[in-house]
Design an enzyme around this catalytic site. Sequence first.
Site, PDB file in Angstrom:
ATOM      1  CD  GLU A 104      -2.745  -1.391   0.116  1.00  0.00           C
ATOM      2  OE1 GLU A 104      -2.961  -0.416  -0.638  1.00  0.00           O
ATOM      3  OE2 GLU A 104      -3.195  -2.522  -0.098  1.00  0.00           O
ATOM      4  CG  HIS A 107      -0.926   1.152  -4.615  1.00  0.00           C
ATOM      5  ND1 HIS A 107      -0.829   1.001  -5.973  1.00  0.00           N
ATOM      6  CD2 HIS A 107      -1.261  -0.079  -4.135  1.00  0.00           C
ATOM      7  CE1 HIS A 107      -1.071  -0.256  -6.302  1.00  0.00           C
ATOM      8  NE2 HIS A 107      -1.340  -0.930  -5.196  1.00  0.00           N
TER       9      HIS A 107
END
Length: 448
Positions: A104, A107
Amino acid sequence: MVVNLSPSPLLHSSSIIRLANSKSPISESWHRLKTHFPKPLLSPSFASPSVNFACKKQFLHGNSRNRLDFRTWSVAGFDYGNFEGPQSVLEAAAVLTAIIVVHESGHFLAAYLQGIHVSKFAVGFGPILAKFNAKNVEYSIRAFPLGGFVGFPDNDPESDIPVDDANLLKNRPILDRVIVVSAGVVANIIFAFLIIFAQVLSVGLPEQEVFPGVSVPDVRPFSAASRDGLLAGDVILEVNGSEFAKPGPSAVSEVVEIIKRNPKRYVLLKIKRGEQNFDVKVTPDENYDGTGKIGVQLAPNVKIGKVRPKNLGEAVEFTWKEFWGLSSNVLDGLKQTFLNFSQSAGKVSGPVAIIAVGAEVARSNVDGLFQFAAILNINLAVINLLPLPALDGGTLALILVEAVRGGRKLPLEVEQTIMSSGIMLVIILGLFLIVRDTLNLEFIKDLL
């Protein structure tokens, strides 16, 4: 990982278990058209690589097709390990959580460094346990630490950012969005390489020598094996008077299959204990599915040593070879999953099985924990590149379609339908895997 760019609402990818409460990112996106980057934790034939038995002595980065599955080789009833020892379970869960955070973060950083608006970064899913806000981003820790997501305010009705803002993800050029979507996979690949590099520098790479027979690392108390005289540390040399065709994983499989086929019928094992060889008659108990089980862990009979690099250049060389070997094995496992889906579908693992495997590995040795973390990173990266609606690869496929259409996006309704159907399939599969893997845990089987 499930991702949604452009105006499509659904882009989550937390763990497969992600159906928590009405305010979880999944339900939020259904009603409020938010963009999220979460991730489904399922892995085909997870943990395929581990130890290589191709030759008498070699590093683990040899021929990947001969590597031993990380899962405990055992007679029925020990397939997923036992969640014994809270420390090992916590270590496995920590590894899994770290890998999700890295994905994550990939991203998040790819968006943040390009000046793209980000509204949320969550570790876990479900109810919020703790949160704080910084620079218009909500950082939260949620109740179930088996997933995570990055949220974008593109279609959030509560956002005060104009819908035509150039720094909304959906309004950025195709290349910018490709970078954001791909960054999670890139982060996992880099993390896997660094984990192996850390292993090489800190504890070295395992080097093994293979011996005849099958090792018995553990015998469960009050099991058939314990009752009939098997002890931890024994080595099985023959089964029913027959020697094993070759040492290694195939010998383990032979023992497992013979035990499974003979519930309540004795099996003659030739055992080596110390310097003595003698016969032991073991009568397998009948498992709930009608197969036999004797309650032991089994492993190839190998002696593991360590090899350390002499300099930094050799450390990089060892790391690259091991990384390539593990990656090749993961890719081969994925290929076999698709080519022989009817036989391999049962090997797809969800978060429960992954943590059980990790806990088993953590209890064994630190080398296994390094490789468990590296393999899980590679698995997550490869799976997320598949062009399926609920994964990063599915979002990349939609962006590719947009590029082929000269920059014209698919109609919003079409994208929503594609992504929503993919997410629902992932949720259904995830729930199925959680139930199945939980029922396969040994202490659950004992209760049943």
